[in-house]
Write a protein that holds these residues in place. Structure first.
Motif, PDB file in Angstrom:
ATOM      1  N   THR A 172       0.874  -1.157  -0.013  1.00 14.72           N
ATOM      2  CA  THR A 172       0.042  -0.031   0.176  1.00 14.72           C
ATOM      3  C   THR A 172       0.887   1.162   0.135  1.00 14.72           C
ATOM      4  O   THR A 172       1.846   1.361   0.756  1.00 14.72           O
ATOM      5  N   HIS A 174       1.646   4.652   1.119  1.00 15.21           N
ATOM      6  CA  HIS A 174       1.120   5.722   1.964  1.00 15.21           C
ATOM      7  C   HIS A 174       1.595   7.035   1.550  1.00 15.21           C
ATOM      8  O   HIS A 174       2.635   7.539   2.219  1.00 15.21           O
ATOM      9  N   VAL A 181      -5.667   8.023   0.767  1.00 16.68           N
ATOM     10  CA  VAL A 181      -4.690   8.384   1.987  1.00 16.68           C
ATOM     11  C   VAL A 181      -5.077   9.566   2.551  1.00 16.68           C
ATOM     12  O   VAL A 181      -4.969   9.623   3.866  1.00 16.68           O
ATOM     13  N   SER A 212       2.689   9.535   4.813  1.00 22.65           N
ATOM     14  CA  SER A 212       1.931   9.434   5.944  1.00 22.65           C
ATOM     15  C   SER A 212       2.396   8.504   7.072  1.00 22.65           C
ATOM     16  O   SER A 212       2.061   8.526   8.020  1.00 22.65           O
ATOM     17  N   ARG A 213       3.343   7.465   6.554  1.00 20.89           N
ATOM     18  CA  ARG A 213       4.055   6.732   7.557  1.00 20.89           C
ATOM     19  C   ARG A 213       5.426   6.368   7.251  1.00 20.89           C
ATOM     20  O   ARG A 213       5.758   6.593   6.191  1.00 20.89           O
ATOM     21  N   SER A 250       1.489  -1.539   6.954  1.00 17.31           N
ATOM     22  CA  SER A 250       0.705  -2.094   6.326  1.00 17.31           C
ATOM     23  C   SER A 250       1.213  -3.436   6.276  1.00 17.31           C
ATOM     24  O   SER A 250       2.474  -3.595   5.480  1.00 17.31           O
TER      25      SER A 250
END
Length: 371
Positions: A172, A174, A181, A212-213, A250
């Protein structure tokens, strides 16, 4: 924390090419063969990549740093040992083992930031995307933070007599350039209408970062580091009510099947230039020896084409300046087909453990110390 063959991950291995990239054309792992290549665009290489192989497990890591190389180098030194430690303690790989390894790596980096804060405040602004693949007992695990990507090439039937190889994305992304997202981040911050803003041509969290991660980026996770002395050097602080990024990966778990042919693990520098389908097509149609290098060159040709340049022109651009044309790129291709008579026959010796790690920095002079 861990001694033995895994330590070989922590020094450069393989061969240096005569261009602007480093590569290992082909080496065995328990399920087939793998190829790795890295090209450097930044003044300091912010990508790190490594492969650990044994008869019982294979680990693949691609770590795409930002803000500097410190976080990706840190992950390259710590994540595999944590995976090994927790897998040994719990009797094998699992999603829980992988989450614990990610959590422990994040926690150790936070300790480094705390220790270094007064003398190196910029360490709080450094982070890394983190993509890990692990194969054990015929099961594939893919864990991801950020926008590096794992793509599977698998055979599908087309009628009774023909087959083709298609791309299946296993990770995924991010990245808040993706609407889903952005919605996820906004839902976590209902009281902050400016959590994601469009600036400098792209969507960014707090106008700063697209992913974001991550591992690191402590100043966007811990308000106590979102202050001076960091911003005496790096501008005004962004007020934080709570963390705006996470280190929660993830994780995909997949039983490997006979039709699964190969995996491509790569930093977003590759995927900015090539689609999943194009990359899979290149791997399917070309010899496996040097296939990772071939993918990197295909990406560089696309980057050159966008600037109406030739591949040979982009090869001559110096590090640092090259970042205006393309990102650092790391590519690892893992074949899964147990080819008869291939070099992986040496894994019949159950004592064989090996590790290949890309160089810390491709352009370091020979008299400079390796970090």
């Amino acid at each position: 924390m861990f001694t033995g063959p895994l330590e070989r991950c922590f020094g450069g291995s393989g061969n240096y090419g005569n261009e602007l990239l480093w590569h290992v054309d082909l080496k065995p792992h328990a399920s087939g063969d793998y190829s790795i290549a890295v090209v450097q665009a930044n003044s300091l290489l912010e990508d790190q990549g490594q492969v650990f192989t044994s008869p019982s497990a294979t680990y693949v890591g691609v770590y795409d740093g930002h803000g500097g190389p410190e976080a990706s180098r840190f992950v390259a030194h710590h994540l595999f040992p944590f995976l090994h430690k927790f897998a040994t303690e719990q009797g094998g790989l699992s999603t829980d083992v992988i989450r614990k390894a990610f959590d422990a790596t994040e926690e150790e980096f936070l300790h480094l930031v705390k220790r270094s804060w007064t003398t190196q405040p910029q360490i709080a602004s450094v982070g890394s995307c983190c993509l890990v693949g692990a194969i054990s007992n015929g099961v594939l695990y893919v864990a991801n933070l950020g926008d590096s990507r794992a793509v599977l090439g698998k055979k599908v039937s087309q009628g009774k007599t023909s087959t083709s190889v298609v791309a299946e994305r296993l990770s995924t992304d991010h990245n808040v350039s993706i609407e889903e997202v952005r919605k996820e981040v906004a839902a976590l911050h209902p009281d902050d209408s400016h959590i994601v803003v469009y600036t400098r041509g792209v969507w960014r969290i707090k106008g700063i970062i697209q992913v974001s991660r991550s591992i690191g980026d402590v100043y966007l996770k811990k308000p106590e580091f979102n202050r001076a002395p960091l911003f005496q050097q790096f501008g005004l602080p962004v007020p934080l009510k709570r963390p705006v990024m996470t280190a929660e990966p993830s994780i995909l778990v997949r039983q490997l099947k006979p039709q699964d042919q190969f995996l491509i693990f790569a930093s977003d520098g590759l995927w900015e230039q090539l689609s999943d389908e194009t990359a899979v097509d290149i791997v399917m149609k070309n010899p496996r020896t040097g296939i990772a290098k071939r993918l990197v060159r295909a990406a560089l040709r696309e980057a050159a084409k966008k600037r109406e340049m030739k591949y040979d022109d982009i090869k001559r651009i110096e590090k640092g300046v090259r970042r205006h044309f393309h990102d650092d790129i790391t590519v690892i291709v893992m074949y899964l087909d147990h080819p008869q008579g291939s070099s992986n026959s040496r894994f019949k010796d159950h004592s064989v453990v090996d590790c290949t790690s890309a160089p810390v920095d491709i352009f370091l002079d020979t008299d400079e110390a390796q970090c």
